[in-house]
Write a protein that holds these residues in place. Structure first.
Motif, short mmCIF file in Angstrom:
data_model
loop_
_atom_site.label_atom_id
_atom_site.label_comp_id
_atom_site.label_asym_id
_atom_site.label_seq_id
_atom_site.Cartn_x
_atom_site.Cartn_y
_atom_site.Cartn_z
N UNK A 204 0.84 -1.19 0.00
CA UNK A 204 0.00 0.00 0.00
C UNK A 204 0.88 1.25 0.00
N UNK A 205 0.50 2.23 -0.81
CA UNK A 205 1.19 3.52 -0.75
C UNK A 205 0.87 4.19 0.59
N UNK A 206 1.79 5.04 1.05
CA UNK A 206 1.61 5.67 2.36
C UNK A 206 0.43 6.64 2.40
N UNK A 207 -0.03 7.10 1.22
CA UNK A 207 -1.17 8.01 1.22
C UNK A 207 -2.52 7.29 1.12
N UNK A 208 -2.51 5.96 1.10
CA UNK A 208 -3.76 5.19 1.12
C UNK A 208 -4.38 5.36 2.50
N UNK A 209 -5.65 5.74 2.56
CA UNK A 209 -6.30 6.06 3.83
C UNK A 209 -7.12 4.88 4.33
N UNK A 210 -6.88 4.47 5.56
CA UNK A 210 -7.66 3.39 6.18
C UNK A 210 -8.64 3.97 7.19
N UNK A 211 -9.87 3.51 7.14
CA UNK A 211 -10.91 3.96 8.06
C UNK A 211 -11.10 2.92 9.16
N UNK A 212 -11.32 3.40 10.40
CA UNK A 212 -11.66 2.49 11.50
C UNK A 212 -10.70 2.63 12.66
N UNK A 213 -10.95 1.80 13.69
CA UNK A 213 -10.05 1.79 14.84
C UNK A 213 -8.85 0.89 14.54
N UNK A 214 -7.93 0.83 15.48
CA UNK A 214 -6.68 0.09 15.26
C UNK A 214 -6.93 -1.36 14.84
N UNK A 215 -7.83 -2.04 15.55
CA UNK A 215 -8.11 -3.44 15.25
C UNK A 215 -8.72 -3.61 13.86
N UNK A 216 -9.65 -2.71 13.51
CA UNK A 216 -10.31 -2.79 12.20
C UNK A 216 -9.33 -2.53 11.07
N UNK A 217 -8.45 -1.56 11.27
CA UNK A 217 -7.46 -1.23 10.25
C UNK A 217 -6.49 -2.38 10.04
N UNK A 218 -6.04 -2.98 11.14
CA UNK A 218 -5.10 -4.10 11.05
C UNK A 218 -5.72 -5.26 10.26
N UNK A 219 -6.97 -5.56 10.53
CA UNK A 219 -7.66 -6.63 9.80
C UNK A 219 -7.80 -6.30 8.32
N UNK A 220 -8.11 -5.04 8.01
CA UNK A 220 -8.23 -4.64 6.61
C UNK A 220 -6.91 -4.83 5.87
N UNK A 221 -5.82 -4.44 6.52
CA UNK A 221 -4.49 -4.58 5.89
C UNK A 221 -4.17 -6.06 5.67
N UNK A 222 -4.39 -6.88 6.70
CA UNK A 222 -4.06 -8.30 6.60
C UNK A 222 -4.88 -9.05 5.57
#
Length: 376
Positions: A339-357
């Motif tokens: 993912x590029x560093x400017x890609x924006x993830x929405x959610x809390x820490x746990x939700x973001x981690x799951x989206x990335x994985x």
């Protein structure tokens, strides 16, 4: 060229299509069951419409209205139907109508039949190739053939295509009848273990090792990010990017996001300080159980192993930083997923981690987009 992204998650796969420099793709629509994923999708696909919900409950006429697109205006359909649905795949009936009884794969096929794209890409776990002794895959291909599409599939390792991760995926291409289907050639060389398949022709591996650059390593991907400790965070870049991969991912970003480390207990810190290639590096009195890859450190000189949804916790699959005593940060996980560093993830820490994985690496999407664009 207009793209629909089914089971889209964060939209990383389709973002790769939009990032193609060889062909002009426009993502018009995305759908996923998770609201947080759709929120992320919308933040990064400004011109696309998106829906949260069960794809079986959304009528295709609604999709046309939302996406402001006609039936014959779709060029590519992307998506990875969740593998839970494969156990109930039946010999294909009809996909002309909206049918809530469809399996998730049948719904994907239904979209293909309704919109008649010039091409589709179906990605999934490697296990799909051998599910039910290969019968499931046979039914899927028979289905697409009955709809007028030729298909072929391969198993590929993302490390061979510029992603700093040994993530293996099943990829099926489908084209309107009469196309000679070929797959992209690897751009990088990695000589490590691949799960494989009994039919070796179905595995994409570098044929010409000479001349290919070695696969991007974990440290080549994340080495420019600030060296923070357990429980710390950083919101600014300190070092300049030191290689082309880091330059690409950082782009024009001035502010560093998601670079915060899990706060580990003192007992966990002791475990981490002993960590190495596998769990056997940990003294037996410090742990009670775990798989061989738990509490293990990434190799700095190799691509990362497959990133899971729990990569910010040391007990997960080899997710301890190559040289620092802590688990990976969300930003480091995103880097390893390309993912590029400017890609924006929405959610809390746990939700973001799951989206990335859970994401399909955008860089893999870009490679496939560049390739199939030649057919379109």
């Amino acid at each position: 060229m207009n793209v629909l992204d089914l089971f889209c998650g964060t939209g990383g796969f389709s973002k790769g299509f939009e990032n193609s420099e060889k062909h002009n793709y426009q993502v018009r629509f995305g759908i996923d069951i998770l609201d947080t994923s759709i929120s992320t999708f919308k933040l990064n696909h400004k011109k696309a419409s998106a829906i949260t919900g069960d794809i079986r409950n959304i009528k295709k006429n609604e999709v046309m209205d939302l996406a402001r697109i006609k039936k014959n205006d779709v060029d590519v359909i992307l998506g990875g139907p969740p593998c839970q649905g494969f156990s109930s795949i039946r010999p294909f009936r009809s996909s002309m109508e909206d049918d809530p009884r469809n399996t998730l794969f049948e719904e994907y096929a239904s979209y293909v039949n309704f919109f008649r794209p010039k091409a589709f890409v179906l990605e999934n776990v490697v296990g799909l190739a051998t599910h039910s002794g290969g019968k499931t895959l046979e039914i899927m291909q028979e289905c697409f053939h009955s709809l007028g599409y030729d298909t072929d599939w391969r198993i590929l390792n993302c490390a061979h295509f510029g992603v700093p991760q040994k993530r293996e995926r099943f990829i099926m291409f489908g084209f309107e009848r009469g196309v000679r289907i070929e797959f992209p050639e690897p751009t990088h060389y990695y000589d490590g273990f691949t799960i494989g398949h009994k039919d070796k022709s179905k595995i994409i591996k570098p044929l010409k090792v000479l001349g290919l650059p070695k696969s991007i390593t974990a440290m080549e991907a994340i080495g420019d990010l600030p060296a923070i400790s357990s429980g710390e965070k950083s919101e600014s870049y300190i070092a300049k990017p030191s290689n082309f991969y880091q330059i690409q991912r950082r782009g024009d970003c001035k502010e560093l996001t998601l670079h915060y480390a899990t706060k580990h207990s003192e007992k966990m810190m002791e475990i981490i300080r002993h960590s190495g290639k596998n769990i056997n590096c940990i003294p037996k009195h410090l742990i009670t159980s775990g798989f061989s890859s738990c509490y293990s450190r990434l190799d700095k000189d190799e691509p990362a192993v497959t990133i899971t949804v729990n990569f910010v916790h040391p007990a997960s699959n080899r997710c301890i930083h190559p040289i620092l005593d802590r688990a990976l940060t969300p930003r480091e996980g995103a880097r390893l997923q390309s993912f590029d560093d400017d890609f924006i993830f929405y959610g809390n820490r746990s939700e973001i981690t799951k989206q990335i994985g859970n994401a399909v690496p955008p860089l893999l999407g870009r490679v496939l987009a560049d390739h199939i664009g030649k057919y379109l």
